[in-house]
Structure formats: structure tokens, C-alpha cells
Design a protein around this motif. Structure first.
Motif, short mmCIF file in Angstrom:
data_model
loop_
_atom_site.label_atom_id
_atom_site.label_comp_id
_atom_site.label_asym_id
_atom_site.label_seq_id
_atom_site.Cartn_x
_atom_site.Cartn_y
_atom_site.Cartn_z
N ILE A 226 0.84 -1.20 0.00
CA ILE A 226 0.00 0.00 0.00
C ILE A 226 0.88 1.25 0.00
N ALA A 227 0.31 2.34 -0.49
CA ALA A 227 0.97 3.63 -0.48
C ALA A 227 -0.09 4.69 -0.26
N THR A 228 0.32 5.88 0.11
CA THR A 228 -0.61 6.99 0.25
C THR A 228 -0.42 7.95 -0.93
N GLY A 239 -8.85 21.61 -0.65
CA GLY A 239 -8.77 21.33 -2.07
C GLY A 239 -8.00 20.07 -2.41
N LYS A 240 -7.72 19.26 -1.40
CA LYS A 240 -6.97 18.01 -1.62
C LYS A 240 -7.44 16.96 -0.64
N ASP A 241 -7.09 15.73 -0.93
CA ASP A 241 -7.42 14.63 -0.03
C ASP A 241 -6.27 13.63 -0.05
N MET A 242 -6.22 12.78 0.96
CA MET A 242 -5.22 11.72 1.02
C MET A 242 -5.94 10.38 0.96
N VAL A 243 -5.49 9.53 0.06
CA VAL A 243 -6.10 8.21 -0.10
C VAL A 243 -5.03 7.14 -0.03
N VAL A 244 -5.45 5.95 0.35
CA VAL A 244 -4.56 4.78 0.37
C VAL A 244 -4.79 3.99 -0.90
N VAL A 245 -3.70 3.69 -1.62
CA VAL A 245 -3.81 2.98 -2.89
C VAL A 245 -2.93 1.73 -2.85
N ALA A 246 -3.24 0.79 -3.72
CA ALA A 246 -2.41 -0.42 -3.84
C ALA A 246 -1.10 -0.09 -4.53
N SER A 248 2.45 -2.48 -5.12
CA SER A 248 3.21 -3.70 -4.78
C SER A 248 4.66 -3.41 -4.41
N ASN A 249 5.14 -2.22 -4.74
CA ASN A 249 6.54 -1.89 -4.46
C ASN A 249 6.70 -1.07 -3.18
N SER A 250 5.61 -0.82 -2.48
CA SER A 250 5.65 0.08 -1.32
C SER A 250 5.56 -0.67 0.00
N THR A 251 6.29 -0.16 0.99
CA THR A 251 6.20 -0.63 2.37
C THR A 251 6.05 0.58 3.27
N LEU A 252 5.04 0.55 4.11
CA LEU A 252 4.78 1.66 5.03
C LEU A 252 4.62 1.14 6.44
N TRP A 253 4.64 2.07 7.38
CA TRP A 253 4.28 1.78 8.77
C TRP A 253 3.22 2.78 9.18
N ALA A 254 2.33 2.35 10.06
CA ALA A 254 1.31 3.25 10.59
C ALA A 254 1.90 4.04 11.76
N TYR A 291 0.81 7.60 8.01
CA TYR A 291 1.67 6.55 7.48
C TYR A 291 3.05 7.15 7.19
N GLY A 292 4.07 6.31 7.25
CA GLY A 292 5.40 6.80 6.91
C GLY A 292 6.37 5.66 6.71
N THR A 293 7.58 6.01 6.34
CA THR A 293 8.64 5.02 6.14
C THR A 293 9.71 5.15 7.22
#
Length: 315
Positions: A226-228, A239-246, A248-254, A291-293
Motif C-alpha cells: 500500500i501507499a498513500t 482542495g486536496k485529499d489523502m487516499v490509500v492505494v495499492a 506492490s513496491n511500497s512498504t509503510l508503517w502506521a 503513514y510513513g517510512t
């Protein structure tokens, strides 16, 4: 910077924001700052006080202006006075209202203080110039701070894990801060804590165990696939939003994990826990680092290097 310093040696965060020292002060503003020196609003939030101490020590190195060194020393004495019986530091001192009195790892506040104590105790980063009477108290403060870190590492089903952004100054258990900052295990703040522990020379067996356990926990809660993404949302106030998307190359931590399930969660200003970023209000969804790395470099490079250094004494 000298004008902003309070009489107790600490620095404030006027309006909740870091001081912009590039701005020119009018004579009226300077007079007001002199009057405000008696205020008890000093803090370590967002590097307040620790930033000024580090800067002033560096400025003294370059200029040999004794006023800079004296100001830094007063700041160090303030931090020493602010250390709690637990060995931790609260976000504010002496203000103990609300969550301001709790042990604060949030945004690396306490860890920033411990680095200043380390520099003072070891005479590094230019701190060899500070009053030698501060060396022993700083050494003791570091020892008590490390004990606090070890005592606040959360034990989950008998296993050490990580840390919350805030811990109760009495019980040492994870506690809440702002309405959207609930008791949790932090995928962010735990990294700064581990880096400090890993920087110690001759770490004790307890420190080594804390590091191994903290790293193991971070490794176990990584979120793959997942990635943001920031997307345009004209209908929202920003005027913007943050969404979680699929991805396969991403690694995140909450940022927040449940204390006993390790399940990531999110929270708006209503204080209600949600399990999807999309469920909280847009203002908080786009206005906080959910979320972050943060642990990526620690796990990939720093910890293996540390483990190799201490491997022989860890068996």
C-alpha cells in the motif's frame, strides 16, 4: 533568541509554532519579549529549547560571545530541572496542565533532550565549553532517561515491543495526548528512541534486549503493498485529499497501532478510533502523518550494522 528565552531558562513556542528567528523585531516587540520573560510557557515541543541550546553552543564556538554560552547553560539547567522522577521529560515544564505533564516521546521531544544531555556529559558537538559543573548532572540525567525508556517499553503478552508517543508520568503506561492521539504503539516515535539506544557505547544487556525487541516489533508490523497518495478534491476545504492505494513496491508503517492487537488505527478530532484512513474527517486525514517510512533505514542498514558490532556479546 536571547530575548525569547524565559527567566527559567527554557524557550516557548508562541501560538504553538516554532519561533522564526529570521524575522526582524520592532522595538515594541522587543520590549514585549522582555516583559514576557517571566512567563512559564517553556516547552520541548518541536525542538523548542533543544534547538536553541544547540544553536547557541555553535554560535559561541564561532564568536566566543559569552552571552551565547551563558544562555545555553541556562537552557541546560532548565532541562535538568524539568526531568521527572520517572527519568522522563514532559512536553512542558513547569506547566502540568492536561497531557502537557506526561512523558513525551512525540516528535522526538524527549530524545532531543537526551541528545543535549549526552553532548553536555561527553563534551561533544562543542559542549566541552559549557560549565563543567553541568557534566555530572547531565551524565545522571542520561542514565535516568535511559531507565525511563526501558521502563516504558510496552510489554505485550510478555514480549517487549515499542513505545507510545506519550506515557503516563506515574504509571509509565501509554496514554493519550490530543483528542486524535490515543494510547498506542508508535511506528514513528519508536524509531528515534531506538536510534538513541543504538548510539550508546557499551550498552547494557537490558539496552540490547530493548533494541532487539523494538526492532523485531517494527519488522513485524510493516505494511506491504500500500501507499498513500494526495489527490485533488475541490469539494474539500484544503482542495486536496489523502487516499490509500495499492502499490506492490511500497512498504509503510502506521503512526498508531493498537496496544494489544498491533492493528493500525486512525482518529479524528472526535476522539473515535477508526480502522480506515478514509473514515476520519478530511481535516485530520490530510493534516497528520498517519503513514510513513520512518523505520526503513533503521531496519535495512542501521540495525544490521549495530547487530554486527554487538553480536558477540549478545549470545
Amino acid at each position: 533568541m536571547l530575548l525569547f528565552q524565559r527567566d527559567n531558562g527554557g524557550w516557548p513556542q508562541p501560538g504553538g509554532d516554532a519561533i522564526d528567528y529570521s524575522l526582524q523585531l520592532t522595538p515594541e516587540q522587543q520590549q514585549l519579549l522582555v516583559q514576557n520573560k517571566v512567563r512559564l510557557d517553556a516547552t520541548i515541543d518541536d525542538k523548542a529549547t533543544t534547538h536553541e541550546i544547540n544553536y547557541l553552543v555553535s554560535a559561541f564556538q564561532k564568536t566566543q560571545n559569552p552571552a551565547y554560552l551563558q544562555s545555553a547553560e541556562r537552557g541546560i539547567r532548565y532541562l535538568l530541572a524539568a526531568q521527572q522522577a520517572s527519568g522522563g521529560w514532559a512536553q512542558f515544564y513547569p506547566d502540568s496542565s492536561g497531557y502537557r505533564k506526561q512523558i513525551t516521546y512525540n516528535d522526538n521531544a524527549m530524545i532531543d533532550v537526551l541528545w543535549v544531555m549526552r553532548y553536555t556529559a561527553e563534551g561533544t558537538k562543542g559542549f566541552d565549553a559549557v560549565d563543567k559543573a553541568l557534566v555530572l548532572p547531565a551524565q545522571q540525567a542520561v542514565e535516568r532517561g535511559i531507565a525511563c525508556i526501558l521502563n516504558t517499553q510496552y510489554i505485550q503478552n510478555g514480549t517487549r515491543t515499542a513505545w507510545c508517543a506519550q506515557h503516563d508520568r506515574i504509571t509509565l503506561l501509554p496514554t493519550h495526548a490530543r483528542k486524535f492521539e490515543l494510547p498506542s504503539l508508535s511506528g514513528g516515535e519508536s524509531v528515534g528512541i531506538l536510534r538513541f539506544l543504538m548510539s550508546l557505547e557499551n550498552p547494557s544487556p537490558a539496552v540490547k534486549e530493548a533494541v532487539r525487541a523494538g526492532v523485531a516489533w517494527l519488522d513485524s508490523v510493516r505494511l506491504t503493498g500500500i501507499a498513500t497518495k494526495i489527490v485533488s478534491a475541490p469539494q474539500l476545504p484544503r482542495g486536496k485529499d489523502m487516499v490509500v492505494v495499492a502499490d506492490s513496491n511500497s512498504t509503510l508503517w502506521a503512526r498508531f497501532y493498537e496496544l494489544d492487537t498491533n492493528r493500525p488505527f486512525f482518529c479524528g478530532r472526535d476522539g473515535i478510533k477508526k480502522y480506515s484512513l478514509a473514515e476520519i474527517d478530511p481535516e485530520r486525514r490530510t493534516g497528520y502523518a498517519w503513514y510513513g517510512t520512518w523505520p526503513a533505514q533503521l531496519l535495512a542498514r542501521e540495525y544490521p550494522k549495530w547487530l554486527k558490532k554487538w553480536d558477540g556479546s549478545m549470545r
